[in-house]
Enzyme design. Structure first.
Site, PDB file in Angstrom:
ATOM      1  CB  SER A   1      33.129  44.195  42.749  1.00 45.28           C
ATOM      2  OG  SER A   1      32.666  42.969  42.261  1.00 45.28           O
TER       3      SER A   1
ATOM      4  CE  LYS B   1      30.065  43.756  40.150  1.00 45.60           C
ATOM      5  NZ  LYS B   1      30.405  44.264  38.804  1.00 45.60           N
TER       6      LYS B   1
ATOM      7  CE  LYS C   1      31.451  40.101  40.497  1.00 44.13           C
ATOM      8  NZ  LYS C   1      31.189  40.303  39.067  1.00 44.13           N
TER       9      LYS C   1
ATOM     10  CG  ASP D   1      28.005  41.146  38.236  1.00 41.38           C
ATOM     11  OD1 ASP D   1      27.332  40.530  37.384  1.00 41.38           O
ATOM     12  OD2 ASP D   1      29.147  41.601  38.010  1.00 41.38           O
TER      13      ASP D   1
ATOM     14  CD  GLU E   1      27.603  44.158  36.668  1.00 37.77           C
ATOM     15  OE1 GLU E   1      27.608  44.684  37.799  1.00 37.77           O
ATOM     16  OE2 GLU E   1      28.631  44.037  35.987  1.00 37.77           O
TER      17      GLU E   1
ATOM     18  CG  ASP F   1      29.942  43.269  32.804  1.00 40.64           C
ATOM     19  OD1 ASP F   1      30.648  43.475  31.812  1.00 40.64           O
ATOM     20  OD2 ASP F   1      30.442  42.882  33.885  1.00 40.64           O
TER      21      ASP F   1
ATOM     22  CE  LYS G   1      33.387  44.723  33.915  1.00 38.14           C
ATOM     23  NZ  LYS G   1      33.255  43.267  34.122  1.00 38.14           N
TER      24      LYS G   1
ATOM     25  N   GLY H   1      35.072  47.099  36.406  1.00 39.41           N
ATOM     26  CA  GLY H   1      36.481  46.790  36.640  1.00 39.41           C
ATOM     27  C   GLY H   1      36.778  45.349  36.304  1.00 39.41           C
TER      28      GLY H   1
END
Ligand code: OSB
Ligand code: MG
Length: 374
Positions: free
Chosen positions: A139, A165, A167, A193, A218, A243, A267, A295
């Site tokens: 990530s 991934k 951000k 995400d 996400e 998420d 998670k 995570g």
């Protein structure tokens, strides 16, 4: 065999991230890691990690509120009671006790870990894991410019990561992800995400991201939303992955019924622990919804729990479970979590409990706060 917890020790340790991690809702450079250590009446031990962050930017909990919740309401419901097994802890913590999933999960997951040690089987096996190796991704936080992001993504792919991934937030999105797609080609396993950074008014940007061939997008919309995600999913071909919005089994059912998303990031801390995670995993499997393990920048202890969970059969997408070297100069477990060149982490199937030892002296040295509840 009954489960009787005699003491719960809470510990806060300070660990510095190798590089600051920026997401749309906040930046972290130092982690205040909240560890939980259980002892049962026979002296068996179990470790857990509460994944609440420094402040409530991801979910409603933060380390300081979780500490209070754990001491005042979680511990009294668990200590001195006799459970037939760790699967009974979640119902005991759920009854007339709202929210505080991360505080609850820390103890619940430590109880599963303790049970696996007592039964001399791996945590993975106790949870129903079926794989001896899991595929992992990375990530990448928000970077200062697209060039820096491209270099990090390129290096991650070369290192073997199976999923990248990125951000995103308004202003650091289409240009950034587009640059990575351009540089790494159409086959690169990319996703974005947003950590809630958009609303339906941003449909233009979201549609541009939709054209970049992402594996999933996400949590683009609000942290507790389902309805608007359902509206958005109708307009996108990219699967939405939720998420923040999935805080329980019921929310997962709602997502499926409303078609608010097509993938779930589980998670265990966010949903109250392993029992609820397994229930969501099984529900998704029945509905052909793939899941993967998210995570929260965990230490090697929380990571051990994620590795065990990700060994269940419907975790078919690489998790945000990078090796220790990605986060820390030195982790607090021995051995550290390592990833091979193909993006795999071995599940320690033949070791009891979580499968790694806690470097207790180091944990002691790093401890800034400790409280034992009996
Ligand atoms: O949204 O998945 C998230 C870290 C902190 C808070 C929220 C998130 C994340 C990550 C980190 O993406 C993933 C990791 O632990 O490597
Ligand atoms: Mg996320």
């Amino acid at each position: 065999m009954t489960l009787q917890i005699q003491s719960i020790t809470l510990r806060e340790i300070a660990l510095t991230l190798k590089e600051p991690f920026q997401i749309s809702s906040g930046t972290q450079s130092h982690r205040r890691i909240f560890l939980v250590h259980l002892r049962d009446v026979d002296g068996a031990e179990g470790w857990g990690e509460c994944v609440a962050g420094e402040d409530p930017h991801y979910g409603p909990e933060a380390i300081d509120t979780a500490w209070v919740a754990l001491r005042e309401w979680v511990a009294p419901r668990v200590l001195g009671r006799s459970f037939t097994g760790p699967e009974e802890i979640h119902p005991a913590l759920d009854l007339n006790f709202r929210g505080n999933q991360m505080a609850k999960a820390a103890v619940e997951m430590a109880a599963w870990e303790l049970t696996a040690r007592r039964e001399k089987i791996s945590l993975s096996r106790l949870l129903g894991g079926t794989r001896d190796s899991i595929e992992v991704g990375i990530s990448l936080g928000i970077q200062k410019n697209p060039e820096t992001l491209v270099e990090k993504a390129r290096a991650a792919l070369a290192r073997g990561y199976r999923k990248i991934k990125i951000k995103v937030k308004p202003g650091s999105d289409v240009q950034y992800v587009g640059a990575v797609r351009e540089a790494l080609g159409p086959a690169a396993p990319l996703m974005a995400d947003a950590n809630n950074a958009y609303t339906l008014a941003d449909l233009d940007s979201l549609k541009q991201l939709d054209a970049l061939g992402l594996i999933m997008m996400e949590q683009p919309l609000a942290w507790d939303d389902l309805l608007r995600h359902a509206e958005l999913q109708k307009q996108l071909k990219t699967p939405i992955c939720l998420d923040e919005s999935i805080t329980s089994f019921d929310r997962a059912e709602d997502m499926i019924a409303l078609q608010a998303g097509r993938i779930i990031n589980i998670k265990p801390g966010r949903v109250g622990g392993f029992r609820e995670s397994i229930a969501i995993h099984d529900l998704c499997r029945r509905h052909d919804i793939p899941v993967w393990c998210g995570g929260m920048l965990e230490s090697g202890i929380g990571r051990a729990h994620n590795v065990a969970l990700a060994s269940l059969p419907n975790f078919t997408i690489p998790g945000d479970i990078s090796p220790s070297e990605r986060y820390w100069e030195k982790d607090i477990v021995i051995p550290e979590w390592i990833m091979d060149g193909e993006g795999n982490i071995q599940v320690p199937m033949d070791r009891p409990g979580m499968g790694v030892d806690v470097d207790f002296n180091r944990v002691d040295d790093l401890t800034v706060r400790r409280e034992e509840i009996t």
